[in-house]
Design a protein around this motif. Sequence first.
Motif, PDB file in Angstrom:
ATOM      1  N   LEU A  81      35.016  32.251  35.792  1.00 19.11           N
ATOM      2  CA  LEU A  81      33.680  32.823  35.639  1.00 19.11           C
ATOM      3  C   LEU A  81      33.059  33.187  36.984  1.00 19.11           C
ATOM      4  CD1 LEU A  81      31.742  33.606  33.453  1.00 19.11           C
ATOM      5  CD2 LEU A  81      30.868  31.275  33.399  1.00 19.11           C
ATOM      6  N   SER A  82      33.118  32.267  37.944  1.00 16.93           N
ATOM      7  CA  SER A  82      32.431  32.535  39.205  1.00 16.93           C
ATOM      8  C   SER A  82      33.088  31.773  40.341  1.00 16.93           C
ATOM      9  CB  SER A  82      30.960  32.114  39.106  1.00 16.93           C
ATOM     10  OG  SER A  82      30.897  30.712  38.958  1.00 16.93           O
ATOM     11  N   ALA A  83      32.694  32.148  41.571  1.00 15.54           N
ATOM     12  CA  ALA A  83      33.150  31.447  42.770  1.00 15.54           C
ATOM     13  C   ALA A  83      32.161  31.741  43.890  1.00 15.54           C
ATOM     14  CB  ALA A  83      34.550  31.916  43.167  1.00 15.54           C
ATOM     15  N   GLY A  84      32.175  30.891  44.907  1.00 17.88           N
ATOM     16  CA  GLY A  84      31.334  31.126  46.083  1.00 17.88           C
ATOM     17  C   GLY A  84      32.200  31.048  47.337  1.00 17.88           C
ATOM     18  N   VAL A  85      31.880  31.895  48.323  1.00 15.00           N
ATOM     19  CA  VAL A  85      32.623  31.875  49.591  1.00 15.00           C
ATOM     20  C   VAL A  85      31.622  31.791  50.720  1.00 15.00           C
ATOM     21  CG1 VAL A  85      34.227  33.132  51.078  1.00 15.00           C
ATOM     22  CG2 VAL A  85      34.454  33.317  48.596  1.00 15.00           C
ATOM     23  N   TRP A  86      31.802  30.811  51.585  1.00 18.35           N
ATOM     24  CA  TRP A  86      30.893  30.619  52.717  1.00 18.35           C
ATOM     25  C   TRP A  86      31.649  30.797  54.018  1.00 18.35           C
ATOM     26  CZ3 TRP A  86      25.715  29.527  51.691  1.00 18.35           C
ATOM     27  CH2 TRP A  86      25.423  29.243  50.354  1.00 18.35           C
ATOM     28  N   THR A  87      31.360  31.883  54.737  1.00 17.82           N
ATOM     29  CA  THR A  87      31.983  32.167  56.025  1.00 17.82           C
ATOM     30  C   THR A  87      31.153  33.240  56.721  1.00 17.82           C
ATOM     31  OG1 THR A  87      33.911  33.181  57.095  1.00 17.82           O
ATOM     32  CG2 THR A  87      33.541  33.804  54.826  1.00 17.82           C
ATOM     33  N   GLU A  88      31.209  33.242  58.053  1.00 18.24           N
ATOM     34  CA  GLU A  88      30.513  34.301  58.796  1.00 18.24           C
ATOM     35  C   GLU A  88      31.366  35.560  58.871  1.00 18.24           C
ATOM     36  OE1 GLU A  88      27.544  34.284  59.434  1.00 18.24           O
ATOM     37  OE2 GLU A  88      26.773  32.463  60.395  1.00 18.24           O
ATOM     38  N   LYS A  89      32.616  35.477  58.413  1.00 14.75           N
ATOM     39  CA  LYS A  89      33.556  36.579  58.606  1.00 14.75           C
ATOM     40  C   LYS A  89      33.535  37.525  57.405  1.00 14.75           C
ATOM     41  CE  LYS A  89      38.182  36.800  60.482  1.00 14.75           C
ATOM     42  NZ  LYS A  89      39.433  36.073  60.670  1.00 14.75           N
ATOM     43  N   GLY A  90      32.964  38.706  57.599  1.00 12.75           N
ATOM     44  CA  GLY A  90      32.817  39.656  56.497  1.00 12.75           C
ATOM     45  C   GLY A  90      34.143  40.069  55.891  1.00 12.75           C
ATOM     46  N   SER A  91      35.141  40.301  56.738  1.00 10.23           N
ATOM     47  CA  SER A  91      36.433  40.758  56.201  1.00 10.23           C
ATOM     48  C   SER A  91      37.048  39.688  55.307  1.00 10.23           C
ATOM     49  CB  SER A  91      37.388  41.108  57.345  1.00 10.23           C
ATOM     50  OG  SER A  91      37.580  39.964  58.159  1.00 10.23           O
ATOM     51  N   ARG A  92      36.805  38.438  55.649  1.00 12.05           N
ATOM     52  CA  ARG A  92      37.359  37.351  54.827  1.00 12.05           C
ATOM     53  C   ARG A  92      36.662  37.298  53.465  1.00 12.05           C
ATOM     54  NH1 ARG A  92      37.492  31.954  57.735  1.00 12.05           N
ATOM     55  NH2 ARG A  92      39.469  32.733  58.548  1.00 12.05           N
ATOM     56  N   ILE A  93      35.355  37.555  53.470  1.00 13.54           N
ATOM     57  CA  ILE A  93      34.623  37.564  52.195  1.00 13.54           C
ATOM     58  C   ILE A  93      35.235  38.622  51.278  1.00 13.54           C
ATOM     59  CG2 ILE A  93      32.419  38.174  51.115  1.00 13.54           C
ATOM     60  CD1 ILE A  93      31.041  36.887  53.575  1.00 13.54           C
ATOM     61  N   LEU A  94      35.460  39.820  51.832  1.00 13.89           N
ATOM     62  CA  LEU A  94      36.003  40.904  51.004  1.00 13.89           C
ATOM     63  C   LEU A  94      37.397  40.562  50.504  1.00 13.89           C
ATOM     64  CD1 LEU A  94      34.730  44.011  52.986  1.00 13.89           C
ATOM     65  CD2 LEU A  94      33.850  43.079  50.835  1.00 13.89           C
ATOM     66  N   TRP A  95      38.205  40.004  51.377  1.00 12.54           N
ATOM     67  CA  TRP A  95      39.565  39.638  50.971  1.00 12.54           C
ATOM     68  C   TRP A  95      39.535  38.571  49.883  1.00 12.54           C
ATOM     69  CZ3 TRP A  95      42.623  35.157  51.276  1.00 12.54           C
ATOM     70  CH2 TRP A  95      43.977  35.353  50.977  1.00 12.54           C
ATOM     71  N   MET A  96      38.723  37.555  50.092  1.00 15.72           N
ATOM     72  CA  MET A  96      38.628  36.472  49.102  1.00 15.72           C
ATOM     73  C   MET A  96      38.133  37.013  47.755  1.00 15.72           C
ATOM     74  SD  MET A  96      39.420  33.428  50.460  1.00 15.72           S
ATOM     75  CE  MET A  96      38.613  32.227  49.423  1.00 15.72           C
ATOM     76  N   ALA A  97      37.114  37.889  47.812  1.00 18.16           N
ATOM     77  CA  ALA A  97      36.545  38.417  46.560  1.00 18.16           C
ATOM     78  C   ALA A  97      37.625  39.129  45.755  1.00 18.16           C
ATOM     79  CB  ALA A  97      35.381  39.349  46.859  1.00 18.16           C
ATOM     80  N   GLY A  98      38.532  39.791  46.450  1.00 16.19           N
ATOM     81  CA  GLY A  98      39.622  40.484  45.759  1.00 16.19           C
ATOM     82  C   GLY A  98      40.659  39.527  45.196  1.00 16.19           C
ATOM     83  N   GLN A  99      40.831  38.385  45.842  1.00 17.45           N
ATOM     84  CA  GLN A  99      41.877  37.435  45.430  1.00 17.45           C
ATOM     85  C   GLN A  99      41.426  36.471  44.340  1.00 17.45           C
ATOM     86  OE1 GLN A  99      45.099  37.388  46.828  1.00 17.45           O
ATOM     87  NE2 GLN A  99      44.331  39.316  47.649  1.00 17.45           N
ATOM     88  N   LEU A 100      40.128  36.187  44.321  1.00 20.25           N
ATOM     89  CA  LEU A 100      39.639  35.161  43.400  1.00 20.25           C
ATOM     90  C   LEU A 100      39.541  35.732  41.991  1.00 20.25           C
ATOM     91  CD1 LEU A 100      36.908  33.631  45.732  1.00 20.25           C
ATOM     92  CD2 LEU A 100      38.980  32.479  44.914  1.00 20.25           C
ATOM     93  N   ARG A 101      40.127  35.042  41.031  1.00 23.67           N
ATOM     94  CA  ARG A 101      40.059  35.518  39.650  1.00 23.67           C
ATOM     95  C   ARG A 101      38.790  34.959  39.017  1.00 23.67           C
ATOM     96  NH1 ARG A 101      45.833  34.115  37.425  1.00 23.67           N
ATOM     97  NH2 ARG A 101      45.355  32.329  38.710  1.00 23.67           N
ATOM     98  N   ALA A 102      37.695  35.616  39.287  1.00 25.94           N
ATOM     99  CA  ALA A 102      36.391  35.174  38.784  1.00 25.94           C
ATOM    100  C   ALA A 102      35.518  36.401  38.595  1.00 25.94           C
ATOM    101  CB  ALA A 102      35.743  34.224  39.779  1.00 25.94           C
ATOM    102  N   GLY A 103      34.718  36.381  37.548  1.00 22.23           N
ATOM    103  CA  GLY A 103      33.864  37.534  37.238  1.00 22.23           C
ATOM    104  C   GLY A 103      32.788  37.775  38.283  1.00 22.23           C
ATOM    105  N   VAL A 104      32.355  36.735  38.942  1.00 20.67           N
ATOM    106  CA  VAL A 104      31.335  36.860  39.991  1.00 20.67           C
ATOM    107  C   VAL A 104      31.830  36.110  41.213  1.00 20.67           C
ATOM    108  CG1 VAL A 104      28.919  36.448  40.632  1.00 20.67           C
ATOM    109  CG2 VAL A 104      29.549  36.580  38.218  1.00 20.67           C
ATOM    110  N   VAL A 105      31.737  36.732  42.391  1.00 19.61           N
ATOM    111  CA  VAL A 105      31.974  35.995  43.635  1.00 19.61           C
ATOM    112  C   VAL A 105      30.723  36.131  44.488  1.00 19.61           C
ATOM    113  CG1 VAL A 105      33.393  35.749  45.698  1.00 19.61           C
ATOM    114  CG2 VAL A 105      34.460  36.406  43.528  1.00 19.61           C
ATOM    115  N   TRP A 106      30.073  35.006  44.761  1.00 15.97           N
ATOM    116  CA  TRP A 106      28.890  35.021  45.613  1.00 15.97           C
ATOM    117  C   TRP A 106      29.315  34.795  47.061  1.00 15.97           C
ATOM    118  CZ3 TRP A 106      27.921  32.040  40.892  1.00 15.97           C
ATOM    119  CH2 TRP A 106      27.008  32.670  40.028  1.00 15.97           C
ATOM    120  N   ALA A 107      28.731  35.536  47.969  1.00 16.35           N
ATOM    121  CA  ALA A 107      29.050  35.376  49.389  1.00 16.35           C
ATOM    122  C   ALA A 107      27.856  34.751  50.097  1.00 16.35           C
ATOM    123  CB  ALA A 107      29.371  36.728  50.009  1.00 16.35           C
TER     124      ALA A 107
END
Length: 517
Positions: free
Chosen positions: A456-482
């Motif tokens: 359903l959802s996931a959260g990613v906490w990092t200062e690295k924008g490229s990592r947020i985008l990569w994680m959002a693509g990898q996580l199988r969740a309908g919502v990824v909060w950064a």
Amino acid sequence: MSEHEHANNSEDAAVSDLKDESAGIGETSGHPVAGERPEQVFEYARAPESRSVVHLRSSYGLFIDGAFVEPVDAKSYKTENPATEEVLAEIAAAGVEDVDRAVQAAGRAQKMVWGPMPGAERAKYLFRIARIMQERSRELAVLESLDNGKPIRESRDVDVPLAAAHFFYYAGWADKLDYAGFGPNPAPIGVAGQVIPWNFPLMMAAWKLAPALAAGNTCVLKPASTTPLSALLLAEIIQQADLPPGVVNVITGAGSLAGAALVAHPGVDKVAFTGSTEVGKDLQRALAGTGKHLTLELGGKAANIVFEDAPLDQAIEGIVNGIFFNQGEVCCAGSRLLVQESIADIVVERLKRRLATLRVGDPLDKNTDLGAINNPAQLDKIRELAAAGEAEGAIRWSPSCTLPSKGYWFAPTVFTNVSPAHRIAQEEIFGPVLSVLTFRTPEEAVAKANNTVYGLSAGVWTEKGSRILWMAGQLRAGVVWANSFNRFDPTSPFGGYRESGFGREGGRQGLGAYLDV
Ligand code: NAD
């Protein structure tokens, strides 16, 4: 069959004030206080933390075909305040015949009035509902906290304004369906049977009703049996907004009877369900081959992933909000903290210090952070899973806090030393319990986060924008909060992957669930 308007019910009882610390703002009308700046009138205003704004009736009927009516067999049950175990009101328990009347009324209204009505006209009704919700936001907030057990700060600042926002948002779509991207001349599906859970009773009602009505469908809504009151007040608001009879019907009662009869009714063209994965799977089986449209919003086991370069102050708040908002009774709760090994000790240490400041207690106290668990069955489930966590070897910790002696309470709890195979890392607890796991690399974080049947959802906490985008693509969740968690907005689609369900609510996509193309 006796029919009565609740506004005239002689049994009506304004419940006496338990806690009116705000004599000046505890007026009973629910209308804005004289002297407030005009622009605050249409803000959702502040709810006084007092139940004096709510006129609880001793009993509530079913809302069918524009009127409150008694069920055919006059059956009822009691809804209680989970913070005190006191009975709030007697609630009608709908049977098969009542469900049939509601569906028939919705069918007539859809064909004769609501479906043929120009979208711009439907929009006016939705705007009107939203405006009245704002005007009566105080009543809605207090009632929601009484019936559900959630802190008034949350019902006042999150549930009620977001529910009204959904009506505003979908009102704007009602005359623009051609532009929603589903092809020319999209048509309403027909009658929607909508079944909702107890964790966000008003908000879930709004998420279901607003897009369905904007698209020209009519609705029969079944709130959860432990939290019927805000949906019934919404029915009163819908009456006040002069919606044509039958466009919205609210039937209360048991899921196994009223809910099951509703989804099985041949006059229901679309079933929208939010609730447990277990019941969702049953519905999917039961509706197979019926040709009914179905969307399911089910459970979750979200990972809240904190990297070593995360903005830590924000992340600590995000972890706390992620799992302790609404006592953790949130389908998208960040119930698994995945923290990078290099900062795990410091994060856990800071988290414990923060949790020691949480205030658990009276939901109507505006300083309360954690309220009551909604019902005893849910409390048992949380206790059982927490005990399983200990038995499987995880380390359990709670801040010292005194829980009220009456009502259903569970202290905020953190488990460390959790392994991915533990039940507390796999099963949805739906309570204020956080399981802490660690990872070393982003790849390991993704593998652990996706190691669940939910999505359903996931959260990613990092200062690295490229990592947020990569994680959002990898996580199988309908919502990824950064660098945030539990953020909702009516413009943004919400829904699950895998056993968290299918279909989206919110945004343009939310309309698609109620349109035939
Ligand atoms: P539940 O499945 O027991 O009940 C949900 C609703 O379904 C209630 O109104 C209930 O009366 C009704 N119901 C029960 N049995 C039925 C049946 N056989 N036929 C038709 N209706 C039936 O769930 P709950 O305990 O009320 O809610 C908690 C669950 O809801 C959690 O698992 C949570 O994750 C999930 N939830 C999901 C979302 C989401 O958007 N994905 C949102 C909120 C809650």
